[in-house]
Motif scaffolding. Structure first.
Motif, PDB file in Angstrom:
ATOM      1  N   GLY A 139       0.791  -1.231   0.000  1.00  0.00           N
ATOM      2  CA  GLY A 139       0.000   0.000   0.000  1.00  0.00           C
ATOM      3  C   GLY A 139       0.821   1.277   0.000  1.00  0.00           C
ATOM      4  O   GLY A 139       0.279   2.367  -0.248  1.00  0.00           O
ATOM      5  N   SER A 140       2.112   1.171   0.264  1.00  0.00           N
ATOM      6  CA  SER A 140       2.965   2.370   0.346  1.00  0.00           C
ATOM      7  C   SER A 140       3.214   3.022  -1.000  1.00  0.00           C
ATOM      8  O   SER A 140       3.676   4.158  -1.069  1.00  0.00           O
ATOM      9  CB  SER A 140       4.316   1.996   0.968  1.00  0.00           C
ATOM     10  N   GLY A 141       2.949   2.279  -2.072  1.00  0.00           N
ATOM     11  CA  GLY A 141       3.235   2.790  -3.406  1.00  0.00           C
ATOM     12  C   GLY A 141       4.636   2.479  -3.886  1.00  0.00           C
ATOM     13  O   GLY A 141       5.002   2.798  -5.026  1.00  0.00           O
ATOM     14  N   ALA A 142       5.445   1.838  -3.031  1.00  0.00           N
ATOM     15  CA  ALA A 142       6.841   1.560  -3.392  1.00  0.00           C
ATOM     16  C   ALA A 142       6.954   0.707  -4.646  1.00  0.00           C
ATOM     17  O   ALA A 142       7.880   0.894  -5.448  1.00  0.00           O
ATOM     18  CB  ALA A 142       7.556   0.869  -2.227  1.00  0.00           C
ATOM     19  N   ILE A 143       6.030  -0.237  -4.844  1.00  0.00           N
ATOM     20  CA  ILE A 143       6.099  -1.098  -6.034  1.00  0.00           C
ATOM     21  C   ILE A 143       5.076  -0.670  -7.091  1.00  0.00           C
ATOM     22  O   ILE A 143       4.833  -1.386  -8.061  1.00  0.00           O
ATOM     23  CB  ILE A 143       5.931  -2.589  -5.685  1.00  0.00           C
ATOM     24  N   GLY A 261      10.730  -6.084  -0.727  1.00  0.00           N
ATOM     25  CA  GLY A 261      10.444  -5.864  -2.130  1.00  0.00           C
ATOM     26  C   GLY A 261      11.629  -5.281  -2.861  1.00  0.00           C
ATOM     27  O   GLY A 261      12.673  -4.990  -2.252  1.00  0.00           O
ATOM     28  N   GLU A 262      11.472  -5.125  -4.158  1.00  0.00           N
ATOM     29  CA  GLU A 262      12.436  -4.410  -4.983  1.00  0.00           C
ATOM     30  C   GLU A 262      11.661  -3.446  -5.862  1.00  0.00           C
ATOM     31  O   GLU A 262      10.637  -3.821  -6.447  1.00  0.00           O
ATOM     32  CB  GLU A 262      13.250  -5.367  -5.865  1.00  0.00           C
ATOM     33  N   CYS A 263      12.143  -2.196  -5.928  1.00  0.00           N
ATOM     34  CA  CYS A 263      11.501  -1.223  -6.802  1.00  0.00           C
ATOM     35  C   CYS A 263      12.543  -0.622  -7.735  1.00  0.00           C
ATOM     36  O   CYS A 263      13.752  -0.649  -7.460  1.00  0.00           O
ATOM     37  CB  CYS A 263      10.790  -0.142  -6.003  1.00  0.00           C
ATOM     38  N   ILE A 264      12.069  -0.083  -8.836  1.00  0.00           N
ATOM     39  CA  ILE A 264      12.968   0.483  -9.838  1.00  0.00           C
ATOM     40  C   ILE A 264      13.739   1.655  -9.239  1.00  0.00           C
ATOM     41  O   ILE A 264      13.162   2.535  -8.591  1.00  0.00           O
ATOM     42  CB  ILE A 264      12.176   0.946 -11.078  1.00  0.00           C
ATOM     43  N   ASP A 265      15.038   1.642  -9.429  1.00  0.00           N
ATOM     44  CA  ASP A 265      15.893   2.744  -8.974  1.00  0.00           C
ATOM     45  C   ASP A 265      15.936   3.788 -10.082  1.00  0.00           C
ATOM     46  O   ASP A 265      16.684   3.649 -11.057  1.00  0.00           O
ATOM     47  CB  ASP A 265      17.292   2.228  -8.651  1.00  0.00           C
ATOM     48  N   ARG A 266      15.108   4.816  -9.943  1.00  0.00           N
ATOM     49  CA  ARG A 266      14.980   5.831 -10.988  1.00  0.00           C
ATOM     50  C   ARG A 266      16.215   6.731 -11.087  1.00  0.00           C
ATOM     51  O   ARG A 266      16.319   7.537 -12.022  1.00  0.00           O
ATOM     52  CB  ARG A 266      13.731   6.681 -10.734  1.00  0.00           C
ATOM     53  N   SER A 267      17.128   6.611 -10.125  1.00  0.00           N
ATOM     54  CA  SER A 267      18.344   7.417 -10.189  1.00  0.00           C
ATOM     55  C   SER A 267      19.385   6.804 -11.131  1.00  0.00           C
ATOM     56  O   SER A 267      20.394   7.440 -11.452  1.00  0.00           O
ATOM     57  CB  SER A 267      18.961   7.564  -8.789  1.00  0.00           C
ATOM     58  N   LYS A 268      19.135   5.552 -11.554  1.00  0.00           N
ATOM     59  CA  LYS A 268      20.071   4.856 -12.432  1.00  0.00           C
ATOM     60  C   LYS A 268      19.566   4.904 -13.882  1.00  0.00           C
ATOM     61  O   LYS A 268      18.351   4.940 -14.122  1.00  0.00           O
ATOM     62  CB  LYS A 268      20.221   3.392 -11.991  1.00  0.00           C
ATOM     63  N   PRO A 269      20.489   4.897 -14.844  1.00  0.00           N
ATOM     64  CA  PRO A 269      20.068   4.943 -16.248  1.00  0.00           C
ATOM     65  C   PRO A 269      19.310   3.664 -16.646  1.00  0.00           C
ATOM     66  O   PRO A 269      19.581   2.581 -16.133  1.00  0.00           O
ATOM     67  CB  PRO A 269      21.391   5.049 -17.009  1.00  0.00           C
ATOM     68  N   VAL A 279      13.493  -2.717  -0.825  1.00  0.00           N
ATOM     69  CA  VAL A 279      12.666  -2.019   0.168  1.00  0.00           C
ATOM     70  C   VAL A 279      12.207  -3.043   1.200  1.00  0.00           C
ATOM     71  O   VAL A 279      11.859  -4.173   0.855  1.00  0.00           O
ATOM     72  CB  VAL A 279      11.449  -1.313  -0.473  1.00  0.00           C
ATOM     73  N   GLU A 280      12.243  -2.657   2.450  1.00  0.00           N
ATOM     74  CA  GLU A 280      11.879  -3.560   3.538  1.00  0.00           C
ATOM     75  C   GLU A 280      10.461  -3.274   4.029  1.00  0.00           C
ATOM     76  O   GLU A 280      10.004  -2.125   3.990  1.00  0.00           O
ATOM     77  CB  GLU A 280      12.855  -3.402   4.723  1.00  0.00           C
TER      78      GLU A 280
END
Length: 337
Positions: A139-143, A261-269, A279-280
């Motif tokens: 529910g956090s929106g992380a994924i 979880g794992e979410c996209i790292d938008r800081s990386k190309p 993410v924990e």
């Protein structure tokens, strides 16, 4: 508010309910009911309860001035116990499932509406620090926006007794927990189901002990269930092994440890595959777990004059998932719920 409680069903599971009531200051056991009165008398004696015992619930309610019934009977008795109690002016807390058929569950809900009495169903597997953390993570929106939820359930319990003889032991006796968890985690309700049931080699069950189900949910997501109750080896937890996919990543919970979880790292190309960051799940939920957590919510809802989280008007949607799956498997086709 004083809760005057009659307990219907004095088998082994009643101990948990009686233990809970005993520790609650505003709860009093005023009667015990069992079709075998010696079971009720034995439970009263074991717990030094100076209360009358009965073989008939209607008589018990008339003679004890109860306002709450604990239904700890077998599933086949739930409709009779719950409707009798509500028509006598009592609220009901009871063990899952609501009923042995969807039609019976619908009748229970109708009586609840007609009488204005509430009926809350035990769904103890919602009350677990890990699933609450998993819910928060999703529910956090992380994924991102959830697209699919997947649950694997593989265990090999050798119960003996009635389960070994059921037509649909996995779906009817156990899967209600996982289906209800899926509704809890997604916040969505089932729209349709396709289910394939089977009984694999080596099964000790007469009926189908394995199943694959695909549910379309009201938010457009898909929930899949892949389960077996005759899987010896490489077992999952009783809570199932979960994976949730979202528009920004995914989350996992093995049912035994904290989710992550794992979410996209938008800081990386951007590349052929995107860089991810872990993410924990949080550990903030402080409620009690299992039966006690669910009963805390049942009593709080009653005292706050609101529907419990597992009120029958909501829980019937989990029941629909069970009997919809059975009907889909029988017909060999997808059905609307």
């Amino acid at each position: 508010m004083k809760h005057r409680i009659v307990v219907a069903g004095c088998g082994g599971m009643s101990n948990t309910w009686l233990d809970y009531a005993t520790e609650r200051e505003n709860a009093e056991i005023v009667g015990l009911v069992d079709i075998y009165e010696e079971s009720a008398k034995a439970q009263a004696a074991k717990r030094s309860l100076q209360v009358p015992t009965f073989t008939d619930l209607a008589t018990a309610l008339a003679e004890t001035n109860a306002n709450l019934v604990f239904d700890v009977t077998i599933p086949a008795s739930h409709k009779q116990i719950v409707t009798t109690a509500m028509r006598a002016g009592c609220n009901v807390f009871g063990e899952k499932p609501m009923a042995e058929s969807y039609a019976d569950a619908e009748e229970i809900v109708a009586v609840s509406k007609e009488t204005g009495r509430s009926y809350a169903v035990m769904q103890n597997r919602r009350y677990n620090k890990q699933i609450r953390s998993f819910l928060d993570l999703i529910g956090s929106g992380a994924i991102g926006t959830v697209g699919s939820i997947h649950a694997d359930f593989f265990l090999g319990p050798h119960f003996g007794g009635f389960r070994d003889l059921m037509d649909n032991p996995l779906i009817v006796d156990m899967a209600i927990h996982t289906f209800d968890q899926a509704r809890f985690l997604s916040g969505a309700d089932p729209v349709s189901v396709y289910c394939h049931e089977y009984n694999p080699p080596g099964s000790w069950y007469k009926g189908n002990a394995s199943a694959v189900c695909i549910y379309e949910m009201s938010d457009g997501s898909v929930f899949t269930y892949n389960g077996s109750w005759c899987a010896d080896g490489l077992n999952t937890s009783w809570e199932s092994n979960w994976r949730v996919t979202g528009s920004e990543g995914g989350a996992r919970w093995d049912g035994a440890t904290m989710p992550y979880g794992e979410c996209i790292d938008r800081s990386k190309p951007a590349g052929f595959t995107l860089e991810m960051k872990r993410v924990e799940g949080s550990q903030e939920w402080s409620g009690r777990e299992g039966h006690y957590g669910c009963m805390d919510e049942m009593f709080a809802a009653l005292e706050e004059n609101r529907p419990a989280e597992t009120n029958c008007h909501d829980n019937i949607k989990s029941v629909a998932m069970v009997f919809g799956a059975v009907e889909s498997a029988r017909l060999g086709q997808k059905i609307k719920l």
